[in-house]
Design an enzyme around this catalytic site. Sequence first.
Site, PDB file in Angstrom:
ATOM      1  N   LYS A   1       5.145  56.483  87.342  1.00  0.00           N
ATOM      2  CA  LYS A   1       6.121  57.511  86.956  1.00  0.00           C
ATOM      3  C   LYS A   1       5.491  58.594  86.083  1.00  0.00           C
ATOM      4  O   LYS A   1       6.157  59.550  85.728  1.00  0.00           O
ATOM      5  CB  LYS A   1       7.287  56.856  86.197  1.00  0.00           C
ATOM      6  CG  LYS A   1       8.338  56.260  87.111  1.00  0.00           C
ATOM      7  CD  LYS A   1       9.675  56.165  86.418  1.00  0.00           C
ATOM      8  CE  LYS A   1      10.790  55.850  87.387  1.00  0.00           C
ATOM      9  NZ  LYS A   1      12.094  55.793  86.728  1.00  0.00           N
TER      10      LYS A   1
ATOM     11  N   SER B   1      17.023  61.824  81.244  1.00  0.00           N
ATOM     12  CA  SER B   1      15.727  62.017  80.587  1.00  0.00           C
ATOM     13  C   SER B   1      14.918  63.092  81.298  1.00  0.00           C
ATOM     14  O   SER B   1      14.219  63.876  80.662  1.00  0.00           O
ATOM     15  CB  SER B   1      14.925  60.710  80.575  1.00  0.00           C
ATOM     16  OG  SER B   1      15.559  59.764  79.750  1.00  0.00           O
TER      17      SER B   1
ATOM     18  N   HIS C   1      21.435  56.698  76.438  1.00  0.00           N
ATOM     19  CA  HIS C   1      20.881  55.334  76.348  1.00  0.00           C
ATOM     20  C   HIS C   1      21.429  54.629  75.101  1.00  0.00           C
ATOM     21  O   HIS C   1      21.833  53.467  75.159  1.00  0.00           O
ATOM     22  CB  HIS C   1      19.350  55.367  76.229  1.00  0.00           C
ATOM     23  CG  HIS C   1      18.625  55.899  77.424  1.00  0.00           C
ATOM     24  ND1 HIS C   1      17.699  56.905  77.354  1.00  0.00           N
ATOM     25  CD2 HIS C   1      18.671  55.537  78.738  1.00  0.00           C
ATOM     26  CE1 HIS C   1      17.201  57.146  78.557  1.00  0.00           C
ATOM     27  NE2 HIS C   1      17.775  56.341  79.420  1.00  0.00           N
TER      28      HIS C   1
ATOM     29  N   ARG D   1      26.507  56.877  85.064  1.00  0.00           N
ATOM     30  CA  ARG D   1      26.987  58.182  84.614  1.00  0.00           C
ATOM     31  C   ARG D   1      27.976  58.765  85.610  1.00  0.00           C
ATOM     32  O   ARG D   1      29.126  58.987  85.324  1.00  0.00           O
ATOM     33  CB  ARG D   1      25.792  59.137  84.437  1.00  0.00           C
ATOM     34  CG  ARG D   1      24.969  58.818  83.216  1.00  0.00           C
ATOM     35  CD  ARG D   1      23.598  59.414  83.293  1.00  0.00           C
ATOM     36  NE  ARG D   1      22.798  58.730  84.284  1.00  0.00           N
ATOM     37  CZ  ARG D   1      21.481  58.825  84.383  1.00  0.00           C
ATOM     38  NH1 ARG D   1      20.833  59.627  83.582  1.00  0.00           N
ATOM     39  NH2 ARG D   1      20.822  58.139  85.278  1.00  0.00           N
TER      40      ARG D   1
HETATM   41  P1  ADP Z   1      15.601  55.174  85.414  1.00  0.00           P
HETATM   42  O1  ADP Z   1      15.722  53.685  85.351  1.00  0.00           O
HETATM   43  O2  ADP Z   1      16.356  55.802  86.535  1.00  0.00           O
HETATM   44  O3  ADP Z   1      14.207  55.693  85.225  1.00  0.00           O
HETATM   45  P2  ADP Z   1      16.194  55.384  82.654  1.00  0.00           P
HETATM   46  O4  ADP Z   1      15.106  54.454  82.546  1.00  0.00           O
HETATM   47  O5  ADP Z   1      16.138  56.642  81.862  1.00  0.00           O
HETATM   48  O6  ADP Z   1      16.392  55.758  84.158  1.00  0.00           O
HETATM   49  O7  ADP Z   1      17.588  54.714  82.349  1.00  0.00           O
HETATM   50  C1  ADP Z   1      17.793  53.333  82.252  1.00  0.00           C
HETATM   51  C2  ADP Z   1      19.261  53.070  82.444  1.00  0.00           C
HETATM   52  O8  ADP Z   1      20.015  53.880  81.562  1.00  0.00           O
HETATM   53  C3  ADP Z   1      19.782  53.392  83.848  1.00  0.00           C
HETATM   54  O9  ADP Z   1      20.766  52.428  84.190  1.00  0.00           O
HETATM   55  C4  ADP Z   1      20.417  54.729  83.697  1.00  0.00           C
HETATM   56  O10 ADP Z   1      21.479  54.915  84.619  1.00  0.00           O
HETATM   57  C5  ADP Z   1      20.962  54.636  82.284  1.00  0.00           C
HETATM   58  N1  ADP Z   1      21.126  55.943  81.680  1.00  0.00           N
HETATM   59  C6  ADP Z   1      20.242  56.947  81.600  1.00  0.00           C
HETATM   60  N2  ADP Z   1      20.765  58.028  80.979  1.00  0.00           N
HETATM   61  C7  ADP Z   1      22.031  57.687  80.670  1.00  0.00           C
HETATM   62  C8  ADP Z   1      23.136  58.375  80.067  1.00  0.00           C
HETATM   63  N3  ADP Z   1      23.047  59.649  79.675  1.00  0.00           N
HETATM   64  N4  ADP Z   1      24.275  57.706  79.907  1.00  0.00           N
HETATM   65  C9  ADP Z   1      24.383  56.435  80.343  1.00  0.00           C
HETATM   66  N5  ADP Z   1      23.424  55.738  80.937  1.00  0.00           N
HETATM   67  C10 ADP Z   1      22.263  56.348  81.112  1.00  0.00           C
END
Ligand code: ADP
Length: 161
Positions: free
Chosen positions: A42, A129, A18, A91
């Site tokens: 969630k 995560s 992130h 990713r």
């Molecule tokens: P979600 O929206 O699927 O619950 P998150 O809230 O953790 O996932 O992630 C928010 C955004 O950050 C999403 O676009 C996700 O693809 C991206 N993201 C999460 N982990 C990574 C990572 N390791 N590298 C790049 N982008 C990431």
Amino acid sequence: MKNTAVYPGTFDPVTNGHLDIIKRASFMFDNVIVAVLINQSKKPIFSVQERIEHLKECTKDIKNVQVTSFEGLLVDFMRANDAKVAIRGLRAVSDFEYEFQLAHTNRALYNEMETVFLMPSAKYTYLTSSMVREAYSLGGKLKDVMPAMAEEALIKKFSKK
Ligand code: ADP
């Protein structure tokens, strides 16, 4: 006119993936609003306040990044903040299907917005995560996956359970 981008997500917990995306976005836009989605369904490990605190701490040196939360539709939050760009991380191919649906749904709701996809450093492409939560819930530790204060908080959280 200032060019504002919103980076929405759950950030439960914030990872270095992130953070990598936030840094890249901060070079491209005047303002980046990192927006923690309030979504009780969630069942997050960290409260919204805790996630905001972790995100604020690890972005405190990046001047054009703000951290806040939002509830409801992303497009309503974007309109309210005069933002026309949403940032998402990509990713691997596995992210594509969901992100594709999300981007098109958001476009159907707010035609003037664009979703910009950024790729993190290759070393973070496997990082999610949910995997981090799983590893730490079972007592494991991972190197170079998240900011120190998020890791400390995660260890504490699971030691209480
Ligand atoms: P979600 O929206 O699927 O619950 P998150 O809230 O953790 O996932 O992630 C928010 C955004 O950050 C999403 O676009 C996700 O693809 C991206 N993201 C999460 N982990 C990574 C990572 N390791 N590298 C790049 N982008 C990431």
